[in-house]
Scaffold this active site. Structure first.
Site, PDB file in Angstrom:
ATOM      1  N   GLU A 161      34.342  48.075  51.408  1.00  0.00           N
ATOM      2  CA  GLU A 161      35.220  48.385  50.215  1.00  0.00           C
ATOM      3  C   GLU A 161      36.428  47.671  50.351  1.00  0.00           C
ATOM      4  OE1 GLU A 161      34.007  49.755  47.612  1.00  0.00           O
ATOM      5  OE2 GLU A 161      32.288  50.046  48.439  1.00  0.00           O
ATOM      6  N   TRP A 175      37.606  46.393  35.878  1.00  0.00           N
ATOM      7  CA  TRP A 175      37.557  46.161  34.288  1.00  0.00           C
ATOM      8  C   TRP A 175      36.491  44.924  34.072  1.00  0.00           C
ATOM      9  CZ3 TRP A 175      37.893  49.434  30.431  1.00  0.00           C
ATOM     10  CH2 TRP A 175      38.551  50.672  30.875  1.00  0.00           C
ATOM     11  N   TRP A 179      35.856  44.605  49.585  1.00  0.00           N
ATOM     12  CA  TRP A 179      36.025  44.256  47.985  1.00  0.00           C
ATOM     13  C   TRP A 179      37.680  43.803  47.716  1.00  0.00           C
ATOM     14  CZ3 TRP A 179      32.998  42.878  43.993  1.00  0.00           C
ATOM     15  CH2 TRP A 179      31.612  43.477  44.081  1.00  0.00           C
ATOM     16  N   TRP A 237      38.231  45.454  26.913  1.00  0.00           N
ATOM     17  CA  TRP A 237      38.659  45.843  28.246  1.00  0.00           C
ATOM     18  C   TRP A 237      40.055  45.717  28.667  1.00  0.00           C
ATOM     19  CZ3 TRP A 237      40.730  42.573  31.650  1.00  0.00           C
ATOM     20  CH2 TRP A 237      40.682  40.975  31.384  1.00  0.00           C
ATOM     21  N   ASN A 294      36.321  56.333  42.036  1.00  0.00           N
ATOM     22  CA  ASN A 294      35.716  55.130  41.753  1.00  0.00           C
ATOM     23  C   ASN A 294      34.523  55.130  40.657  1.00  0.00           C
ATOM     24  OD1 ASN A 294      35.353  52.194  42.229  1.00  0.00           O
ATOM     25  ND2 ASN A 294      33.450  52.822  43.007  1.00  0.00           N
ATOM     26  N   TRP A 337      35.725  42.549  19.443  1.00  0.00           N
ATOM     27  CA  TRP A 337      35.462  44.106  19.635  1.00  0.00           C
ATOM     28  C   TRP A 337      36.062  44.668  18.458  1.00  0.00           C
ATOM     29  CZ3 TRP A 337      34.576  44.512  24.635  1.00  0.00           C
ATOM     30  CH2 TRP A 337      34.858  43.601  25.670  1.00  0.00           C
TER      31      TRP A 337
HETATM   32  C1  LIG Z   1      37.851  49.893  36.244  1.00  0.00           C
HETATM   33  C2  LIG Z   1      38.363  50.115  37.505  1.00  0.00           C
HETATM   34  C3  LIG Z   1      39.511  49.954  37.772  1.00  0.00           C
HETATM   35  C4  LIG Z   1      39.925  49.854  39.177  1.00  0.00           C
HETATM   36  N1  LIG Z   1      41.388  49.933  39.471  1.00  0.00           N
HETATM   37  C5  LIG Z   1      41.648  49.759  40.555  1.00  0.00           C
HETATM   38  C6  LIG Z   1      43.200  49.828  41.019  1.00  0.00           C
HETATM   39  O1  LIG Z   1      44.081  49.567  40.249  1.00  0.00           O
HETATM   40  N2  LIG Z   1      43.365  49.661  42.335  1.00  0.00           N
HETATM   41  C7  LIG Z   1      42.773  49.844  43.368  1.00  0.00           C
HETATM   42  O2  LIG Z   1      42.928  49.778  44.573  1.00  0.00           O
HETATM   43  N3  LIG Z   1      41.363  50.070  43.283  1.00  0.00           N
HETATM   44  C8  LIG Z   1      41.011  49.824  41.847  1.00  0.00           C
HETATM   45  N4  LIG Z   1      39.631  50.154  41.531  1.00  0.00           N
HETATM   46  C9  LIG Z   1      38.734  50.200  42.744  1.00  0.00           C
HETATM   47  C10 LIG Z   1      38.218  51.473  43.266  1.00  0.00           C
HETATM   48  O3  LIG Z   1      37.923  52.439  42.220  1.00  0.00           O
HETATM   49  C11 LIG Z   1      39.660  52.175  44.056  1.00  0.00           C
HETATM   50  O4  LIG Z   1      39.989  51.286  44.927  1.00  0.00           O
HETATM   51  C12 LIG Z   1      39.139  53.356  44.689  1.00  0.00           C
HETATM   52  O5  LIG Z   1      38.523  54.393  43.731  1.00  0.00           O
HETATM   53  C13 LIG Z   1      40.453  54.104  45.247  1.00  0.00           C
HETATM   54  O6  LIG Z   1      40.063  55.271  45.943  1.00  0.00           O
HETATM   55  P1  LIG Z   1      40.227  55.715  47.394  1.00  0.00           P
HETATM   56  O7  LIG Z   1      41.649  55.016  47.989  1.00  0.00           O
HETATM   57  O8  LIG Z   1      39.699  56.935  47.614  1.00  0.00           O
HETATM   58  O9  LIG Z   1      39.106  54.517  48.200  1.00  0.00           O
HETATM   59  P2  LIG Z   1      38.193  54.512  49.261  1.00  0.00           P
HETATM   60  O10 LIG Z   1      36.783  54.640  48.492  1.00  0.00           O
HETATM   61  O11 LIG Z   1      38.436  55.612  50.169  1.00  0.00           O
HETATM   62  O12 LIG Z   1      38.179  52.752  49.529  1.00  0.00           O
HETATM   63  C14 LIG Z   1      39.324  52.576  50.535  1.00  0.00           C
HETATM   64  C15 LIG Z   1      39.984  51.510  50.108  1.00  0.00           C
HETATM   65  O13 LIG Z   1      39.023  50.314  49.683  1.00  0.00           O
HETATM   66  C16 LIG Z   1      39.651  49.626  48.495  1.00  0.00           C
HETATM   67  N5  LIG Z   1      38.378  49.661  47.526  1.00  0.00           N
HETATM   68  C17 LIG Z   1      37.570  50.569  47.316  1.00  0.00           C
HETATM   69  N6  LIG Z   1      36.574  50.635  46.339  1.00  0.00           N
HETATM   70  C18 LIG Z   1      37.033  49.044  45.693  1.00  0.00           C
HETATM   71  C19 LIG Z   1      36.645  48.431  44.759  1.00  0.00           C
HETATM   72  N7  LIG Z   1      35.591  48.739  44.157  1.00  0.00           N
HETATM   73  N8  LIG Z   1      37.472  47.314  44.490  1.00  0.00           N
HETATM   74  C20 LIG Z   1      38.167  46.808  45.200  1.00  0.00           C
HETATM   75  N9  LIG Z   1      38.863  47.701  46.377  1.00  0.00           N
HETATM   76  C21 LIG Z   1      38.116  48.787  46.781  1.00  0.00           C
HETATM   77  C22 LIG Z   1      40.582  50.101  48.030  1.00  0.00           C
HETATM   78  O14 LIG Z   1      41.902  49.680  48.470  1.00  0.00           O
HETATM   79  C23 LIG Z   1      40.586  51.659  48.401  1.00  0.00           C
HETATM   80  O15 LIG Z   1      41.828  52.602  48.589  1.00  0.00           O
HETATM   81  C24 LIG Z   1      39.180  50.021  40.199  1.00  0.00           C
HETATM   82  C25 LIG Z   1      37.689  50.261  39.968  1.00  0.00           C
HETATM   83  C26 LIG Z   1      37.198  50.338  38.717  1.00  0.00           C
HETATM   84  C27 LIG Z   1      35.817  50.385  38.433  1.00  0.00           C
END
Ligand SMILES: Cc1cc2nc3c(=O)[nH]c(=O)nc-3n(C[C@H](O)[C@H](O)[C@H](O)COP(=O)(O)OP(=O)(O)OC[C@H]3O[C@@H](n4cnc5c(N)ncnc54)[C@H](O)[C@@H]3O)c2cc1C
Length: 437
Positions: free
Chosen positions: A260, A367, A263, A344, A326, A291
């Site tokens: 993650e 998004w 990512w 979106w 997420n 849209w």
């Molecule tokens: C529509 C949409 C919008 C999102 N907007 C954001 C946003 O504005 N900021 C954001 O940090 N993440 C975003 N994410 C990715 C992800 O949802 C969040 O990073 C995650 O939910 C944060 O929760 P956590 O800190 O408990 O993450 P954990 O699951 O504990 O993961 C640790 C860290 O890994 C990174 N990470 C995890 N999943 C992703 C992912 N899919 N993509 C990129 N980085 C990831 C984040 O920095 C996160 O804090 C988005 C995902 C979607 C589908």
């Protein structure tokens, strides 16, 4: 007292910590006394609608902590509320600045701001030296064999892991050089009120993340349990070091959590190399979608009143806490862009206002993934069914009961604002029409 040869200014931005901070480390090693500096940027703050925006409070508290820590070392933090241009002018008027240091920031606004500040400092004979700090691999370090940036995650991740050596995860030993801070007393910080904000009473997630790493792949998809770290806001503002997190993620038997973090970097690099994707589809043909953009339905989505409990729970969690799980981000984003056929970008802007961990690159990436227009995007014909998502990921309704208590009494819960079967067909038609042109 100012030193004769001038000070090295270290400009804090998204790296609000003294330890293991790359740019600060190089400033401290420069041999010049280091003057720590932070700007509450008017260009950013004046655009925020909510005057109790919790992110401003979070930054404010982090800055207070930094200032207190620096004072203990006999130094201080110079904090200015202004546009970057004028804030720097004030510093240059007051101090003899020999050099300036900061860390890279990849967002389009930040890149433009840094280019302007670097040029104006250069005009005065001052170099702005910038360093990689918020990622493990920088813009040119993980590229395809033809030196072009990756646009698909899996090969990017493979190369990222191949490139990884212990060196990249090693912390910068800033502490060794703390004696090199400039000894001075800065004026009082501007108050939140002076900047037009009030203190938010939000509770911020702590910095603990290790507790979820071992079982992450088993727990991360269930919004009813605490299976993810909620470390996002700390990563966003640099109150934790990515090297520490990635190092722990890498030494864990289970590598899904590290994945993650990769990512996160992937999306940062995509935004850096393709800045137009902040408001244009990564695949340009998706900008042709017609849209529906129904404002009432958008409002119902924002408020969590769509009649789909998993969507409503997510939106209410976001509105109440500034966080959304997420899995539910994916469901709500898919519902808005595909079931409601709302652009979106509307959803992206709403999340940008509300998410504590808002990060332009990941938000736009997430998004566009949901809408089908991004890198690695789900094919447009794969449309989440909110009911089956709910059954799969919140089978005992733990999450829904928390955020949509009235769901317990079906008679009080609103009917769906759109029928999923109808919406699915409508979406397929609209996407096909745009893509087959
Ligand atoms: C529509 C949409 C919008 C999102 N907007 C954001 C946003 O504005 N900021 C954001 O940090 N993440 C975003 N994410 C990715 C992800 O949802 C969040 O990073 C995650 O939910 C944060 O929760 P956590 O800190 O408990 O993450 P954990 O699951 O504990 O993961 C640790 C860290 O890994 C990174 N990470 C995890 N999943 C992703 C992912 N899919 N993509 C990129 N980085 C990831 C984040 O920095 C996160 O804090 C988005 C995902 C979607 C589908």
């Amino acid at each position: 007292m100012q030193s004769k040869e001038g000070v090295a200014v270290f400009w804090f931005r998204r790296d609000l910590r003294l330890e293991d901070n790359a740019g600060l480390y190089y400033a401290l090693k420069s041999g010049k006394p280091v003057l720590p500096f932070f700007i509450f940027d008017k260009e950013i703050l004046d655009d925020l609608k909510d005057k109790d925006d919790a992110r401003v409070t979070f930054i404010y508290q982090a800055i207070e902590e930094l200032k207190a820590a620096l004072k203990k070392l006999g130094s201080d933090l110079l904090v200015v509320y202004d546009t970057p241009e004028y804030a720097w002018k004030k510093v240059l008027e007051k101090y003899s600045v020999a050099e300036a240091y900061t860390n890279h920031d990849y967002e389009p606004y930040a890149a433009q701001r840094d280019t302007q500040i670097a040029a104006s400092l250069k005009g005065r004979g001052i170099a702005l030296k910038t360093y990689k700090d918020q990622v493990i691999f920088d813009r040119g370090e993980v590229l395809k064999d033809d030196s072009k940036p990756y646009t698909v995650f899996t090969p990017y991740k493979r190369k990222w892991l191949e490139t990884l050596k212990p060196f990249y995860l090693t912390a910068y030993p800033n502490k060794k050089y703390f004696k090199n801070f400039y000894l001075f007393e800065a004026p009082a910080m501007p108050t939140l009120k002076e900047m037009g904000f009030v203190k938010s009473d939000r509770v911020f997630p702590d910095k603990e993340y290790r507790d979820v790493m071992d079982d992450y792949s088993k727990t991360r998809d269930y919004p009813g349990i605490k299976g993810t770290s909620r470390i996002g806001i700390h990563l966003r503002f640099g109150t934790v070091s990515i090297r520490q997190l990635a190092s722990d993620g890498n030494s864990c038997n289970e590598k899904t959590w590290l994945n993650e973090l990769i990512w996160r970097e992937f999306y940062m690099m995509v935004l850096y190399h393709f800045p137009q994707t902040m408001d244009h589809a990564f695949r340009p043909e998706y900008d042709r979608i017609q849209w529906v953009n129904d404002e009432k339905q958008f409002e119902a989505w924002c408020k969590g009143e769509t009649g789909y409990p998993i969507v409503d729970a997510g939106m209410r969690e976001l509105n109440a806490t500034g966080y959304m799980h997420n899995r539910v981000r994916m469901i709500t984003a898919s519902f808005l862009s595909k079931d409601l056929l709302i652009d979106w970008r509307w959803g992206e802007h709403y999340f940008a206002q509300k998410l504590l961990d808002y990060e332009m690159a990941s938000n736009v990436g997430g998004w566009q993934w949901a809408a089908g227009s991004g890198t690695d995007a789900a094919p447009y014909f794969r449309i989440f069914n909110p009911e089956s998502q709910q059954k799969k990921f919140d089978p005992d309704l733990k999450y829904i009961k928390k955020w949509v208590p009235e769901y317990a009494d079906f008679t009080k819960y609103p009917r769906p604002i759109v029928d999923h079967k109808f919406a699915r067909e409508r979406c397929l038609k609209a996407f096909k029409a745009a893509l087959n042109r």
